[in-house]
Design a protein around this motif. Structure first.
Motif, short mmCIF file in Angstrom:
data_model
loop_
_atom_site.label_atom_id
_atom_site.label_comp_id
_atom_site.label_asym_id
_atom_site.label_seq_id
_atom_site.Cartn_x
_atom_site.Cartn_y
_atom_site.Cartn_z
N SER A 491 32.95 30.38 43.85
CA SER A 491 33.36 29.65 42.66
C SER A 491 34.74 29.04 42.83
CB SER A 491 33.36 30.58 41.44
OG SER A 491 32.06 31.07 41.17
N VAL A 492 35.62 29.71 43.58
CA VAL A 492 36.94 29.14 43.87
C VAL A 492 36.76 27.87 44.70
CG1 VAL A 492 39.12 29.49 45.09
CG2 VAL A 492 38.17 31.33 43.69
N ARG A 493 35.84 27.90 45.67
CA ARG A 493 35.55 26.70 46.45
C ARG A 493 35.00 25.59 45.56
NH1 ARG A 493 33.72 30.55 50.26
NH2 ARG A 493 31.56 30.28 49.58
N GLN A 494 34.15 25.95 44.60
CA GLN A 494 33.60 24.96 43.69
C GLN A 494 34.69 24.35 42.82
OE1 GLN A 494 30.63 27.27 41.67
NE2 GLN A 494 29.13 27.09 43.33
N LEU A 495 35.64 25.17 42.39
CA LEU A 495 36.77 24.66 41.62
C LEU A 495 37.59 23.69 42.47
CD1 LEU A 495 38.79 24.54 39.30
CD2 LEU A 495 39.76 26.69 40.12
N THR A 496 37.82 24.06 43.71
CA THR A 496 38.57 23.18 44.61
C THR A 496 37.84 21.85 44.79
OG1 THR A 496 39.42 25.12 45.80
CG2 THR A 496 39.60 22.99 46.90
N ASP A 497 36.51 21.90 44.92
CA ASP A 497 35.71 20.68 45.05
C ASP A 497 35.89 19.79 43.82
OD1 ASP A 497 34.69 21.52 47.46
OD2 ASP A 497 32.84 22.33 46.61
N ALA A 498 35.82 20.40 42.63
CA ALA A 498 35.94 19.64 41.39
C ALA A 498 37.32 18.99 41.29
CB ALA A 498 35.69 20.55 40.19
N LEU A 499 38.36 19.73 41.67
CA LEU A 499 39.71 19.21 41.56
C LEU A 499 39.98 18.11 42.59
CD1 LEU A 499 41.78 22.42 40.75
CD2 LEU A 499 40.87 20.68 39.19
N GLU A 500 39.22 18.13 43.69
CA GLU A 500 39.33 17.04 44.66
C GLU A 500 38.88 15.71 44.04
OE1 GLU A 500 37.14 18.05 48.13
OE2 GLU A 500 38.64 19.45 48.91
N SER A 501 37.91 15.79 43.13
CA SER A 501 37.37 14.59 42.48
C SER A 501 38.24 14.14 41.31
CB SER A 501 35.95 14.85 41.97
OG SER A 501 35.13 15.35 42.99
N TYR A 502 39.07 15.03 40.81
CA TYR A 502 39.91 14.71 39.65
C TYR A 502 41.06 13.82 40.09
CZ TYR A 502 42.87 15.36 35.56
OH TYR A 502 43.66 15.15 34.46
N GLU A 503 41.27 12.70 39.37
CA GLU A 503 42.27 11.71 39.78
C GLU A 503 43.45 11.63 38.84
OE1 GLU A 503 40.64 7.98 41.43
OE2 GLU A 503 38.67 8.75 40.84
N GLY A 504 43.53 12.57 37.89
CA GLY A 504 44.65 12.55 36.94
C GLY A 504 45.76 13.49 37.37
N ALA A 505 46.69 13.73 36.44
CA ALA A 505 47.80 14.66 36.68
C ALA A 505 47.32 16.08 36.40
CB ALA A 505 48.98 14.31 35.78
N LEU A 506 47.86 17.02 37.15
CA LEU A 506 47.38 18.39 37.10
C LEU A 506 48.57 19.36 37.02
CD1 LEU A 506 44.71 20.08 37.44
CD2 LEU A 506 45.20 20.10 39.88
N VAL A 507 48.47 20.30 36.09
CA VAL A 507 49.46 21.38 36.01
C VAL A 507 48.69 22.70 36.06
CG1 VAL A 507 51.31 22.46 34.68
CG2 VAL A 507 51.04 19.98 34.63
N VAL A 508 48.97 23.52 37.07
CA VAL A 508 48.24 24.77 37.26
C VAL A 508 49.24 25.92 37.25
CG1 VAL A 508 46.63 26.07 38.68
CG2 VAL A 508 46.54 23.58 38.66
N ALA A 509 49.07 26.84 36.31
CA ALA A 509 49.88 28.07 36.29
C ALA A 509 49.11 29.15 37.03
CB ALA A 509 50.15 28.50 34.85
N GLY A 510 49.77 29.83 37.96
CA GLY A 510 49.05 30.87 38.69
C GLY A 510 49.92 31.62 39.67
N HIS A 511 49.31 32.70 40.21
CA HIS A 511 49.97 33.52 41.23
C HIS A 511 49.26 33.41 42.58
CE1 HIS A 511 50.76 35.87 37.38
NE2 HIS A 511 51.94 35.45 37.77
N ASP A 512 48.13 32.71 42.61
CA ASP A 512 47.32 32.63 43.82
C ASP A 512 47.86 31.50 44.71
OD1 ASP A 512 45.37 32.48 45.75
OD2 ASP A 512 43.69 32.71 44.35
N VAL A 513 48.87 31.82 45.52
CA VAL A 513 49.55 30.80 46.32
C VAL A 513 48.60 30.11 47.30
CG1 VAL A 513 51.41 30.37 47.97
CG2 VAL A 513 51.79 31.90 46.03
N PRO A 514 47.72 30.84 48.04
CA PRO A 514 46.79 30.14 48.94
C PRO A 514 45.92 29.12 48.21
CG PRO A 514 46.84 32.47 49.47
CD PRO A 514 47.62 32.31 48.20
N PHE A 515 45.44 29.45 47.01
CA PHE A 515 44.64 28.49 46.24
C PHE A 515 45.48 27.29 45.85
CE2 PHE A 515 43.74 26.95 41.91
CZ PHE A 515 42.55 26.29 42.17
N LEU A 516 46.70 27.52 45.36
CA LEU A 516 47.56 26.42 44.95
C LEU A 516 47.84 25.48 46.12
CD1 LEU A 516 50.05 28.43 42.69
CD2 LEU A 516 48.31 26.80 41.92
#
Length: 546
Positions: A491-516
């Motif tokens: 599911s993390v890979r699926q989220l990454t796939d979706a965000l690759e298609s997103y062309e707007g501005a993104l703000v992500v709060a998190g502790h998962d540095v490898p994902f960020l």
């Protein structure tokens, strides 16, 4: 812990939910001492398995054996906020009796309550210190702790109890980087049986073996997560090569069957011609005809069987290739031109004293990582930007359509279907258009009609993300709060796939540095009383290694 080797064993185990949904059927498992990372797709039964092992659920059939005592850290922890810390640790009664004896009340009941545990306070404080909780002491209440501290407190209680078998379900959820470092150290020092369910790569690098739960069976891989990925990649390369070989064999068998049918047709025409011309005696022609029919039948059966076996080999080869669906979407309406003003924060003061001094701007399709310790105000800032909270002073102004996906995914109506939830955000879209778009988020056919309340964690996240990304107007600023919590690795890979298609501005709060790092962050911001720029390297050094 006991001195005899602890182990966990499941034999022919079956379990299903009251509505008839099966989870395990004839399940087998055997785990001995060491750290085991249990991974698998959302809905594969990982948390259910831990609850079965912990005795919180009862199997329908089969045998479950555990040698030794068991401790379970569930994914969602609920502690009574009125509890004192020593009560949550399970040492209140022993501690009270110890203090009574020290005060002169040397009763038989007090001595019985203490038993051999005369160093209970020292052990409790040492365990809290091991997990970075020394400052909270034993006399405060749970209600004074943050969510991450409550997770660590529950883990401290388990470590104090010293079970032989420790079951951890997504233990790093809601933990900041410092707290995660403490938990990793506790995991590395564990000497009994440990089974940990996690999507946290850093944690899975510290296990001794990986158990991959897939379609009701476990496959074992020795070593940590990196070792697992390397072995899996080699397996998949071999499986894909076998598929190519099997596909070629099927095509060859089809050609041979077609050639055989052409030859048989020619023989039949030749026999018919001979019969029509009556060039041979009738008895000879009938014998030849019977022989030709038998030969044709044998050839047809032989080649059909060869084709059937080739198809079976292809099916088996394809079954060994993992085809975890990937999100494939196009979101051109979310595009933000470079330099366009997206968000402005002016002298913003939030609850709990967090400040953004002066004017801060986000422009163009930037990707912002918002990091900080538990309780630093990351969620409060995002909710303020989204308009869900009023600032104490100052203002937060969004200049483009914006959407916010909170940790709890409460943008979904539990009683409505996935398609109906998306329709709430895109009321002008037709049902056919909504379903066509949902198919790209892996909700195809009847899956789009499932009520949101019945979805697994990963499915729920995909549905919530689909509802926001397919909203009208399309969001050109997307804010995500701890998006990888409760997601499996697929599911993390699926989220990454979706965000690759997103062309707007993104703000992500998190502790998962490898994902960020994997989603192309362009700017890192640290929230620690104030908002200031930082880097991924500084994040690791200041919030991880200190």
């Amino acid at each position: 812990m006991s001195h005899s080797p602890a182990f966990v064993s499941c034999s022919s185990l079956s379990f299903g939910w009251p509505d008839g949904t099966p989870v395990f059927d004839g399940f087998q498992l055997s785990v001995g001492p060491g750290r085991t990372g249990l991974i698998g797709l959302n809905g594969s039964g990982k948390s259910t398995l831990l609850k079965l092992l912990a005795g919180e659920l009862t199997p329908g059939e089969g045998k479950l054996s555990i040698a030794g005592t068991t401790g379970h850290l569930p994914q969602n922890i609920t502690l009574d906020t009125a509890l004192r810390v020593d009560e949550a640790l399970g040492v209140r009664a022993t501690r009270t009796a110890l203090h009574a004896i020290e005060a002169g009340e040397a009763t038989e009941a007090n001595f019985a309550a203490v038993g051999d545990d005369w160093d209970v306070e020292e052990r409790a404080l040492a365990t809290l210190d091991q997990l970075g909780l020394a400052r909270i002491g034993l006399d405060r209440t749970v209600g004074e702790l943050s969510g991450g501290e409550a997770v660590l407190l529950k883990l401290a209680a388990l470590l104090l109890a010293r079970p032989d078998v420790l079951l951890l379900d997504e233990p790093t959820n809601n933990l900041d980087l410092r707290a995660r470092r403490r938990l990793y150290a506790a995991v590395e020092s564990w000497s009994g049986v440990m089974i940990v369910v996690s999507h946290d790569r850093e944690l899975l690098e510290r296990v001794d073996q990986i158990a991959d739960l897939r379609e009701g069976e476990v496959r074992w891989y020795g070593g940590n997560f990196t070792d697992y990925e390397e072995m899996l990649a080699a397996e998949q390369e071999t499986a894909e090569r076998l598929v190519r070989v099997a596909e070629a064999d099927v095509q060859r068998q089809k050609r041979e069957l077609a050639d055989a049918q052409v030859k048989l047709a020619r023989r039949k025409r030749y026999g018919q011609k001979m019969s029509d011309n009556k060039r041979e005696p009738k008895i000879v022609m009938n014998a030849r005809k019977r022989a030709a029919q038998e030969s044709a039948g044998k050839h047809r059966i032989m080649h059909t069987e060869k084709l059937s076996r080739a198809k079976e080999r292809l099916d088996q080869a394809e079954g060994a290739v993992r085809d975890d669906d990937r999100i494939r979407i196009e979101l051109p309406a979310t595009q933000v031109p470079a330099g366009r003003r997206v968000l402005t924060l002016n002298n913003l003061c939030l609850a709990h004293g967090t400040r953004v001094r002066g004017e801060w701007e986000l422009r163009g399709p930037e990707r912002i990582a918002l990091v900080g310790r538990n309780g630093s105000g990351k969620t409060t800032l995002l909710r303020t930007i989204a308009g869900a909270l009023d600032p104490v002073s100052g203002e937060a102004v969004t200049h483009v359509p914006a959407r916010f996906l909170p940790q709890r995914l409460d943008v979904l109506d539990e009683s409505r279907s996935v398609a109906e939830n998306v329709a709430r955000f895109a009321p002008q879209a037709t049902d056919n258009l909504i379903r066509a778009r949902l198919a790209h988020f892996l909700f195809r056919g009847a899956r789009a009609d499932r009520p949101a309340g019945t979805l697994s964690g990963g499915e729920r996240f995909r549905a919530a993300l689909a509802a926001l990304l397919l909203a009208e107007p399309a969001p050109q600023l997307l804010m995500l709060d701890e998006p990888t919590n409760n997601l499996d690795l697929a599911s993390v890979r699926q989220l990454t796939d979706a965000l690759e298609s997103y062309e707007g501005a993104l703000v992500v709060a998190g502790h998962d540095v490898p994902f960020l790092e994997s989603i192309g962050i362009t700017r890192w911001l640290l929230l620690d009383g104030e908002l200031r720029p930082t880097t991924a390297q500084e994040v690791r050094e200041t919030l991880w290694h200190t």
